[in-house]
Write a protein that holds these residues in place. Structure first.
Motif, short mmCIF file in Angstrom:
data_model
loop_
_atom_site.label_atom_id
_atom_site.label_comp_id
_atom_site.label_asym_id
_atom_site.label_seq_id
_atom_site.Cartn_x
_atom_site.Cartn_y
_atom_site.Cartn_z
N ILE A 171 3.31 13.38 0.85
CA ILE A 171 2.23 12.75 0.12
C ILE A 171 1.10 13.74 -0.05
N THR B 122 -4.18 4.96 4.29
CA THR B 122 -3.72 5.22 2.92
C THR B 122 -2.30 5.79 2.94
N PHE B 123 -2.04 6.67 3.92
CA PHE B 123 -0.67 7.16 4.08
C PHE B 123 0.29 5.99 4.26
N ASN C 90 -2.34 14.36 -0.36
CA ASN C 90 -3.57 13.59 -0.12
C ASN C 90 -4.80 14.27 -0.72
N ILE D 17 -7.55 7.97 5.92
CA ILE D 17 -6.40 8.77 5.51
C ILE D 17 -5.13 8.17 6.10
N PHE E 44 -6.72 9.16 -2.45
CA PHE E 44 -7.33 9.54 -1.17
C PHE E 44 -8.80 9.93 -1.36
N SER F 205 5.25 17.45 6.02
CA SER F 205 4.04 18.14 5.57
C SER F 205 4.28 19.62 5.37
#
Ligand code: XMP
Length: 333
Positions: free
Chosen positions: A55, A109-110, A57, A106, A89, A30
């Motif tokens: 990713i 979805t990750f 988001n 979240i 997202f 991140s």
């Protein structure tokens, strides 16, 4: 007599032993200090068999994805793949205002995207010297995340589901899919920073304020929409830039601008407007388990408020959150 120096060597050895000499490891990065240190350890341990992805988001800070990609490439030699999943997202988050639901959506979805990426990476690695299966998944989970997500007194005692602990589906936890590798699971943030410095990671990364996996979504009270993310993002950028310019960044453990659910009336010129309310938060803490509010000069805060109202269209009011942790949490949700 536990020493940090031992930690790095022991952890690298443990990673090599766990992963073996064929498997690939997928890592979610991140740009925060935890995932960066985790990635640096993995890279040190298994080189190019570590595959880093970020990713997007749709709830990252302004320009963050590009900056993280550049910094990781330049300082750690890690070729970060950025996956743009903002629409996915935000689509799944539409109409959801419950904080735990947001985290769960979240988190899951990750996971969906990590699994897709694992397949893509295996395909890409076919017929190269590093061909293999993605068997492991790196997470920068820290000790406080583990403690806060564990329920000591039954389910009702869970403080908050950290997306990188409680939000993971069973299939990842019980060894049937990707297995989790969590090199920082026993460490506190200040220890992670010390290890980052020891690994030679640039101070701009090591000293960075933490940023939660769900991002701005848990700093926006109520519905997360593209428009509301954009407002919080711009206000946050102004607040953090002004903190940096005032030379205060390193005195603060974590600062951000969030967005209230309600609206408030303000006057611009001779017009009354019904605008958004920005909530500024800045805390000092050693371990992120408890925290005290940072004491700015009122003049500084008033200047931030003025700048945000002038520059971020739709904002009519700015407030400063004076709640310590406990009883408040650091994030707004
Ligand atoms: P709280 O709000 O629980 O925050 O006082 C303590 C620290 O944890 C971070 N945090 C999170 N990090 N996923 C994350 O990766 C999450 O769901 C999450 N919630 C809080 C927060 O930014 C602070 O540093």
């Amino acid at each position: 007599n536990w020493k940090m120096g031992d930690f790095v060597q022991l952890e690298i050895a443990r990673i090599r032993e766990l992963v073996g000499d064929k498997a690939l490891v997928l890592g979610a990065v991140s740009g925060g200090v935890d995932s960066t240190v985790g990635a640096a350890l993995m890279r040190e341990a298994i080189g190019d068999r570590f595959k880093a992805i970020l990713i997007d988001n749709g709830c990252m800070r302004l320009n963050e994805c590009e900056q993280v990609k550049e910094t990781l490439g330049k300082h750690l030699g890690i070729d970060l793949t950025v996956v743009d999943a903002a629409d996915l997202f935000l689509g799944r988050l539409a109409g959801v205002s419950d904080p735990e639901k947001k985290r769960k959506i979240i988190g899951s979805t990750f996971i969906d995207l990590f699994e897709q990426e694992a397949i893509r990476i295996e395909k890409e690695a076919e017929n190269t010297p590093n061909s293999g299966k993605v068997e492991w998944f790196l997470q920068g989970t820290l000790y406080p995340d583990v403690i806060e997500s564990l329920s000591f007194r039954g389910p009702s005692a869970t403080i908050k589901t950290h997306h990188n602990v409680g939000g993971l589906p069973e299939r990842m936890m019980n060894g049937q899919g990707l297995r989790l590798i969590e090199p920082l699971r026993l460490l506190f943030k200040d220890e992670v920073r010390a290890i980052g410095r020891q690994l030679g990671i640039h101070e701009s990364l090591v000293g960075r304020h933490p940023f939660p996996g769900p991002g701005i979504a848990i700093r926006i009270l109520g519905d997360v929409t593209k428009e509301r993310v954009e407002i919080a993002r711009q206000a946050d950028h102004i607040f953090i830039s002004m903190i940096r310019e005032a030379g205060l960044y390193d005195q603060i453990s974590q600062a951000f601008a969030g967005l209230d659910t309600n609206r408030s009336v303000g006057v611009f010129g001779d017009q009354r407007v019904w605008g958004y309310i920005i909530i500024l938060r800045a805390v000092r803490t050693k371990d992120f388990m408890s925290a005290e509010v940072f004491n700015f000069d009122n003049a500084f805060l008033a200047n931030v408020a003025r700048t945000i109202c002038n520059q971020v269209e739709g904002v009519a009011r700015v407030v400063y959150d004076l709640t310590s942790k406990p009883p408040g949490t650091i994030e707004l949700e």
